[in-house]
Write a protein that holds these residues in place. Sequence first.
Motif, PDB file in Angstrom:
ATOM      1  N   PRO A  10       0.798  -1.233   0.000  1.00 55.88           N
ATOM      2  CA  PRO A  10       0.000   0.000   0.000  1.00 55.88           C
ATOM      3  C   PRO A  10       0.830   1.283   0.000  1.00 55.88           C
ATOM      4  O   PRO A  10       0.472   2.247  -0.675  1.00 55.88           O
ATOM      5  CB  PRO A  10      -0.838  -0.128   1.277  1.00 55.88           C
ATOM      6  N   PHE A  11       1.942   1.310   0.704  1.00 59.71           N
ATOM      7  CA  PHE A  11       2.698   2.574   0.779  1.00 59.71           C
ATOM      8  C   PHE A  11       3.375   2.918  -0.550  1.00 59.71           C
ATOM      9  O   PHE A  11       3.850   4.039  -0.722  1.00 59.71           O
ATOM     10  CB  PHE A  11       3.723   2.538   1.926  1.00 59.71           C
ATOM     11  N   LYS A  12       3.390   1.969  -1.484  1.00 61.38           N
ATOM     12  CA  LYS A  12       3.986   2.210  -2.794  1.00 61.38           C
ATOM     13  C   LYS A  12       2.988   2.757  -3.807  1.00 61.38           C
ATOM     14  O   LYS A  12       3.357   3.076  -4.942  1.00 61.38           O
ATOM     15  CB  LYS A  12       4.579   0.898  -3.326  1.00 61.38           C
ATOM     16  N   LEU A  13       1.723   2.862  -3.409  1.00 60.35           N
ATOM     17  CA  LEU A  13       0.685   3.230  -4.383  1.00 60.35           C
ATOM     18  C   LEU A  13       0.971   4.560  -5.069  1.00 60.35           C
ATOM     19  O   LEU A  13       0.901   4.663  -6.291  1.00 60.35           O
ATOM     20  CB  LEU A  13      -0.691   3.280  -3.692  1.00 60.35           C
ATOM     21  N   GLU A  14       1.273   5.592  -4.306  1.00 63.10           N
ATOM     22  CA  GLU A  14       1.432   6.919  -4.896  1.00 63.10           C
ATOM     23  C   GLU A  14       2.618   6.970  -5.852  1.00 63.10           C
ATOM     24  O   GLU A  14       2.533   7.536  -6.944  1.00 63.10           O
ATOM     25  CB  GLU A  14       1.567   7.964  -3.778  1.00 63.10           C
ATOM     26  N   GLU A  15       3.711   6.341  -5.451  1.00 66.33           N
ATOM     27  CA  GLU A  15       4.906   6.314  -6.314  1.00 66.33           C
ATOM     28  C   GLU A  15       4.629   5.550  -7.610  1.00 66.33           C
ATOM     29  O   GLU A  15       5.038   5.973  -8.704  1.00 66.33           O
ATOM     30  CB  GLU A  15       6.042   5.640  -5.525  1.00 66.33           C
ATOM     31  N   VAL A  16       3.905   4.448  -7.496  1.00 60.62           N
ATOM     32  CA  VAL A  16       3.577   3.662  -8.688  1.00 60.62           C
ATOM     33  C   VAL A  16       2.616   4.449  -9.586  1.00 60.62           C
ATOM     34  O   VAL A  16       2.787   4.487 -10.807  1.00 60.62           O
ATOM     35  CB  VAL A  16       2.971   2.299  -8.289  1.00 60.62           C
ATOM     36  N   THR A  80       9.158   0.080  -9.674  1.00 60.98           N
ATOM     37  CA  THR A  80       8.767   1.094  -8.692  1.00 60.98           C
ATOM     38  C   THR A  80       8.298   0.470  -7.384  1.00 60.98           C
ATOM     39  O   THR A  80       8.522   1.032  -6.305  1.00 60.98           O
ATOM     40  CB  THR A  80       7.646   1.983  -9.284  1.00 60.98           C
ATOM     41  N   ALA A  81       7.652  -0.683  -7.457  1.00 64.35           N
ATOM     42  CA  ALA A  81       7.085  -1.306  -6.251  1.00 64.35           C
ATOM     43  C   ALA A  81       8.109  -2.139  -5.486  1.00 64.35           C
ATOM     44  O   ALA A  81       7.840  -2.613  -4.388  1.00 64.35           O
ATOM     45  CB  ALA A  81       5.883  -2.172  -6.633  1.00 64.35           C
ATOM     46  N   LYS A  82       9.283  -2.293  -6.045  1.00 64.06           N
ATOM     47  CA  LYS A  82      10.273  -3.208  -5.476  1.00 64.06           C
ATOM     48  C   LYS A  82      10.978  -2.617  -4.261  1.00 64.06           C
ATOM     49  O   LYS A  82      11.457  -1.477  -4.304  1.00 64.06           O
ATOM     50  CB  LYS A  82      11.311  -3.527  -6.559  1.00 64.06           C
TER      51      LYS A  82
END
Length: 112
Positions: A10-16, A80-82
Amino acid sequence: MKLIIAAIKPFKLEEVREALTAIGVRGMMVTEIKGFGSQSGHTEIYRGAEYAVNFVPKVKLEIVVPAGMADQVVETIATTAKTDKIGDGKIFVLDVDSAVRVRTGETNDDAI
Ligand SMILES: Nc1ncnc2c1ncn2[C@@H]1O[C@H](COP(=O)(O)OP(=O)(O)OP(=O)(O)O)[C@@H](O)[C@H]1O
Ligand SMILES: [Mg+2]
């Protein structure tokens, strides 16, 4: 067209989301889900704490793109999600038969 389904942290959502809009993705569906992968029944780190349950919160992305963009979208999400930790997510690619933009009646590639 291809449908890309991705489960990410979830914390990667905005960056992705930012990375995907930067390569031309114009729409996506986002759902908060719970799931498990290959560590089912074991613990996973979530928000700095071990999550000692079978289901871990994730965000699911559903993105329909012209077939020629699919590889780039998958690559962008994967990069990006890695975080190099377990539970970074998984990406699936499916064929899509048709699409319609309701407002205009445009179809298929024109609708996405
Ligand atoms: N085979 C699958 N089918 C459907 N959804 C899956 C599958 N595997 C994983 N998922 C979804 O992806 C999320 C993230 O999976 P996860 O990254 O933990 O996969 P993994 O195979 O366990 O990899 P890792 O060893 O890096 O943790 C899961 O919580 C679940 O929502
Ligand atoms: Mg896992």
